[in-house]
Design a protein around this motif. Structure first.
Motif, PDB file in Angstrom:
ATOM      1  N   THR A  16       0.835  -1.207   0.000  1.00 10.79           N
ATOM      2  CA  THR A  16       0.000   0.000   0.000  1.00 10.79           C
ATOM      3  C   THR A  16       0.871   1.259   0.000  1.00 10.79           C
ATOM      4  O   THR A  16       0.610   2.203  -0.748  1.00 10.79           O
ATOM      5  CB  THR A  16      -0.940  -0.030   1.227  1.00 10.79           C
ATOM      6  OG1 THR A  16      -1.700  -1.242   1.158  1.00 10.79           O
ATOM      7  CG2 THR A  16      -1.880   1.155   1.243  1.00 10.79           C
ATOM      8  N   ASP A  39      -8.245  -3.939  -1.265  1.00 12.08           N
ATOM      9  CA  ASP A  39      -8.049  -4.571   0.050  1.00 12.08           C
ATOM     10  C   ASP A  39      -9.120  -4.069   1.011  1.00 12.08           C
ATOM     11  O   ASP A  39      -9.296  -2.856   1.180  1.00 12.08           O
ATOM     12  CB  ASP A  39      -6.647  -4.218   0.574  1.00 12.08           C
ATOM     13  CG  ASP A  39      -6.253  -5.051   1.799  1.00 12.08           C
ATOM     14  OD1 ASP A  39      -7.156  -5.550   2.504  1.00 12.08           O
ATOM     15  OD2 ASP A  39      -5.048  -5.192   2.036  1.00 12.08           O
ATOM     16  N   ASP A 124      -3.929  -1.731  -5.772  1.00 10.60           N
ATOM     17  CA  ASP A 124      -3.335  -2.301  -4.560  1.00 10.60           C
ATOM     18  C   ASP A 124      -4.193  -3.479  -4.090  1.00 10.60           C
ATOM     19  O   ASP A 124      -5.423  -3.382  -4.066  1.00 10.60           O
ATOM     20  CB  ASP A 124      -3.300  -1.206  -3.482  1.00 10.60           C
ATOM     21  CG  ASP A 124      -2.671  -1.679  -2.183  1.00 10.60           C
ATOM     22  OD1 ASP A 124      -1.787  -2.548  -2.225  1.00 10.60           O
ATOM     23  OD2 ASP A 124      -3.080  -1.166  -1.118  1.00 10.60           O
TER      24      ASP A 124
HETATM   25 MG   LIG Z   1      -1.851  -3.001   2.173  1.00 15.44          MG
END
Ligand SMILES: [Mg+2]
Ligand SMILES: Nc1ncnc2c1ncn2[C@@H]1O[C@H](COP(=O)(O)OP(=O)(O)O)[C@@H](O)[C@H]1O
Length: 267
Positions: A16, A39, A124
């Motif tokens: 991230t 996520d 991500d």
């Molecule tokens: Mg992460």
């Protein structure tokens, strides 16, 4: 629309952080960048000044909304964020299920952003294999696998090299490249693992990022590492990696003419 997936078999390795700082680096060079969070931790937005209380995101309404670009937040003149959002467990499960069962689900929801010429997309992912990473495989131009310079990451190298991260070869144009994060050349083990990976991976090693306390400090103040600590080793490393990605994907930097017609939601 160059699309880069930032992934790893491991959690807590800096996916991230790297996604956010690469976005900042590319945006500073004049490219419009959209970051997408797959996520459920919903942490990517926190790197871009979005308040922790802001739970907006695309996942909760992904089944009913045809175009997920309506959930994009504008973070800077060149930076856009599509947060995962705060979701109920049932919404997360439904999203995962659709990703796994409907091959066109992702491409439809992201159709608008995928078709903006020149918009660079960085996605991500949660650690390990995920329905989102599998579904994104067909759309991705590059996979950046983040590792640490430690033995735990090293033990996962065969898994990465045999493409078992998502259970199938990553057959995008550029394949998978590795970033080794949090290297510390004062530590013997970190130095040895880094050197081993440099030799083993060759061109597949996109770069290394030094372990640097200013990285979490920059995160905590929701700023880019290159703004927070421009002369730090980590800022230099990430800048270099962003330039390599731009060269690999033939991203035209400094194209001030491009204006995506996305209407970002102000916050
Ligand atoms: Mg992460
Ligand atoms: N190069 C670095 N130096 C020091 N700390 C780092 C570095 N990269 C990441 N971190 C820290 O490591 C932790 C995990 O990073 P994060 O990006 O959340 O990992 P992931 O997304 O892989 O779970 C965070 O506290 C982050 O600030």
């Amino acid at each position: 629309m160059p699309l880069v997936c930032v992934c790893s078999p491991k959690g807590g390795v800096g996916k991230t952080t790297l996604t956010a700082n690469l976005a900042y680096a590319l945006a500073r060079s004049g490219t419009k960048v959209l970051v997408i969070d797959f996520d459920v931790q919903n942490a990517l937005r926190l790197h871009f000044g979005v308040p922790v209380t802001d739970g907006r995101g695309f996942v909760a309404e992904s089944a009913t909304s045809a175009d997920w670009s309506q959930f994009i937040l504008k973070a800077g003149s060149n930076t856009f964020v599509l947060p995962y959002g705060e979701v109920e467990e049932a919404q997360r499960e439904a999203f995962e299920q659709r990703l796994a069962q409907d091959p066109g689900f992702l491409a439809r929801g992201l159709n608008t952003v995928l078709n903006y010429p020149g918009l660079v997309i960085l996605a991500d992912f949660p650690p390990g294999p995920s329905a989102a990473l599998k579904a994104m495989k067909a759309l991705a131009d590059l996979h950046v696998v983040v590792m640490l310079a430690d033995t735990a990451s090293l033990s996962l190298l065969p898994q990465i090299e045999s493409h078992r991260l998502i259970g199938a070869p990553l057959n995008n144009r550029h394949g998978q490249h590795v970033v080794v994060n949090q290297i510390d050349m004062r530590r013997t083990l970190s130095r040895d693992v880094t050197q081993f990976l440099e030799q083993r991976l060759g061109d597949r090693l996109l770069g290394t990022v030094h372990r640097d306390e200013c990285v979490p400090e920059a995160n905590a103040s929701q700023r880019a590492i290159m703004d927070f600590s421009p002369v730090s080793a980590a800022a230099f490393d990430i800048e270099l990696i962003s330039k390599k990605i731009a060269a690999l994907l033939d991203i035209k930097v400094g194209d001030g003419e491009f204006q995506p017609a996305i209407t970002p939601t102000p916050y």
